[in-house]
Write a protein that holds these residues in place. Structure first.
Motif, PDB file in Angstrom:
ATOM      1  N   SER A  16       0.847  -1.189   0.000  1.00  0.00           N
ATOM      2  CA  SER A  16       0.000   0.000   0.000  1.00  0.00           C
ATOM      3  C   SER A  16       0.888   1.246   0.000  1.00  0.00           C
ATOM      4  N   LEU A  26       0.848   7.815  -0.030  1.00  0.00           N
ATOM      5  CA  LEU A  26       0.822   8.900  -1.003  1.00  0.00           C
ATOM      6  C   LEU A  26       1.374  10.207  -0.458  1.00  0.00           C
ATOM      7  N   ILE A  33      -0.001   7.761  -9.992  1.00  0.00           N
ATOM      8  CA  ILE A  33      -1.246   7.080  -9.640  1.00  0.00           C
ATOM      9  C   ILE A  33      -1.676   6.123 -10.752  1.00  0.00           C
ATOM     10  N   ASN A  93      -2.099   2.159  -9.994  1.00  0.00           N
ATOM     11  CA  ASN A  93      -3.429   1.548 -10.083  1.00  0.00           C
ATOM     12  C   ASN A  93      -3.363   0.085 -10.515  1.00  0.00           C
ATOM     13  N   SER A 127      -3.786  -1.106  -2.477  1.00  0.00           N
ATOM     14  CA  SER A 127      -4.592  -0.032  -1.908  1.00  0.00           C
ATOM     15  C   SER A 127      -3.697   1.197  -1.799  1.00  0.00           C
ATOM     16  N   TYR A 128      -4.294   2.326  -1.438  1.00  0.00           N
ATOM     17  CA  TYR A 128      -3.518   3.535  -1.177  1.00  0.00           C
ATOM     18  C   TYR A 128      -3.624   3.908   0.290  1.00  0.00           C
ATOM     19  N   VAL A 161      -7.591  11.822  -6.004  1.00  0.00           N
ATOM     20  CA  VAL A 161      -7.167  10.460  -6.344  1.00  0.00           C
ATOM     21  C   VAL A 161      -8.342   9.678  -6.920  1.00  0.00           C
ATOM     22  N   SER A 221      -8.628   6.787  -9.968  1.00  0.00           N
ATOM     23  CA  SER A 221      -8.331   5.489  -9.370  1.00  0.00           C
ATOM     24  C   SER A 221      -9.554   4.873  -8.721  1.00  0.00           C
ATOM     25  N   MET A 237      -9.090   3.079  -0.672  1.00  0.00           N
ATOM     26  CA  MET A 237      -8.393   4.141   0.052  1.00  0.00           C
ATOM     27  C   MET A 237      -8.383   3.803   1.541  1.00  0.00           C
TER      28      MET A 237
END
Length: 231
Positions: free
Chosen positions: A7, A10, A22, A26, A31-32, A55, A59, A63
């Motif tokens: 992950s 960001l 991004i 993707n 996950s971010y 984002v 995407s 999140m």
């Protein structure tokens, strides 16, 4: 072999290359990880719900929001309204709020997480651990990138895995802080489900995000003898 997830944090990405990075991630990340800091719980002020909306435009990845704030109740409804898949709050500020906020997140069909600082024992969250979807173990002090890796925190990951197996809890275990070539082998031995990777483990490895990912992948595989799964 247990599948692990990476992950990207960001907060540590190159914002001059926001869309490029991004778009690439993707197709590679699970996950971010998005840090929101209020300047009180920790000195820094970083990302915001507005950043999440940006984002979202490019995407569909889940999140995971890490709230480093003194008053999580102020932020939770905003994140619920944005349908953030994971909303993670620090255990140290949840006294008197935990059950209400976890229920608020779950009532919206989202997942609730709790974060433990290096000094915070896992026993702190035992009153509501059955209700938690994710537990994040900080392997550095919160609030700043590039800090010293605190190896002793990995013991909590091991303990949480054992407790999960014994009690049949459903939470996933995540680690946050200095996940990189130097620490991959030790982290892998502890066995988290999710690795958060930041500047030292991903974004700072090369100016090109594709090359950075390849370096991170090679570092992980060389240090652990395991392959990063392809999404």
């Amino acid at each position: 072999m247990k599948k692990v997830e990476f992950s990207p944090s960001l907060m540590t990405m190159d914002l001059d290359k926001f869309k490029e990075q991004i778009t690439f991630l993707n197709n590679h990340a699970g996950s971010y990880h998005i840090d929101i800091m209020d300047g009180h719980y920790v000195p820094n002020i970083t990302l915001s719900p507005w950043f999440i909306s940006e984002v979202r435009k490019i995407s569909n990845l889940p999140m995971s929001v890490h709230l480093m704030v003194t008053d999580p109740s102020y932020w939770v409804q905003q994140l619920v309204d944005m349908e953030c898949e994971w909303i993670c709050m620090h255990a140290e500020v949840l006294d008197g709020l935990a059950f209400r906020l976890i229920d608020q997140i779950h009532d919206a069909g989202l997942k609730a997480g709790v974060v433990l600082n290096p000094e915070t024992p896992i026993e702190t969250i035992f009153p509501y651990i059955e209700s938690i979807d994710k537990i994040t173990i900080m392997t550095v002090d919160p609030g700043f990138a590039g800090q010293r890796f605190i190896e002793s925190t990995l013991n909590k990951i091991v303990a949480l895995r054992e407790l999960r197996a014994e009690k049949e809890y459903q939470y996933v275990i995540e680690m946050d802080g200095s996940s990189n070539r130097k620490s991959f082998k030790k982290i892998d031995a502890a066995g988290p489900d999710i690795y958060i990777v930041g500047r030292s483990g991903l974004f700072g490895l090369d100016d090109d995000i594709a090359k950075s990912w390849d370096i991170m992948k090679k570092d992980y595989e060389e240090m652990t003898g395991k392959a990063i799964p392809v999404n």
